[in-house]
Motif scaffolding. Structure first.
Motif: not given
Length: 174
Positions: A106-115, A66-73
């Motif tokens: 993939s190296r495609e990050i699809t999420v932006e995070s305030d972290e 979950r954390e990987i998906l939430e923080e990076s997509g």
């Protein structure tokens, strides 16, 4: 056996811990790290893996995914438990940290995070980054582990000069 028989309410005089995950996602010769935001209370402006608290209804593996998906997509594969850290920072509560590695196609990050800001860091250049204090000890060990190696344990504490102390124990050290 009912829930009461688990003894979870027997906390008097016990050292309690907060469960967390830390995940290192690999792709080719690079590792995904997050440069923590300058406003963050924990490790501001330093590079760390992805992760966070394990939710009440989660096991550590589900929390890591979950954390990987939430923080990076990223959808990852081969998510593997590599180590368990018992962290004593001298407070009333400690941290149990479940450390994972995973592979991403993939190296495609699809999420932006305030972290913080995610960056694919070349493994050969890790020493050029301001890493969280335990990563120079932890990453070489993790990256050298054979695929089928069992997880190892680590006790983390701090000495009188507030310097990190890490005691590594592998399954073959019993």
């Amino acid at each position: 056996m009912g829930a009461e028989q688990q003894g979870a309410n027997a906390t008097h005089g016990r050292w309690l811990v907060i469960p967390r995950t830390l995940c290192f996602v690999l792709n080719g010769d690079a590792i995904l790290l997050m440069k923590r935001g300058p406003h963050k209370r924990v490790f501001p402006n330093q590079y760390n893996g992805l992760g966070g608290h394990i939710e009440r209804d989660e096991d550590p593996l589900s929390g890591a995914r979950r954390e990987i998906l939430e923080e990076s997509g990223l959808q990852v594969r081969d998510l593997r438990l590599r180590s368990v850290h018992n962290i004593d920072a001298g407070q009333d509560t400690g941290i149990v940290l479940y450390v994972y590695t995973a592979m991403s196609d993939s190296r495609e990050i699809t999420v932006e995070s305030d972290e913080g800001t995610l960056e694919w860091v070349p493994i050969a250049q890790l020493d050029q980054y301001d890493l969280v204090e335990d990563l120079p000890f932890l990453l070489p060990r993790l990256l050298a582990m054979p695929y089928s190696a069992p997880p190892y344990s680590v006790h983390v504490s701090y000495d009188a000069d507030d310097q990190i102390q890490m005691r590594f124990v592998g399954s073959d050290d019993d």
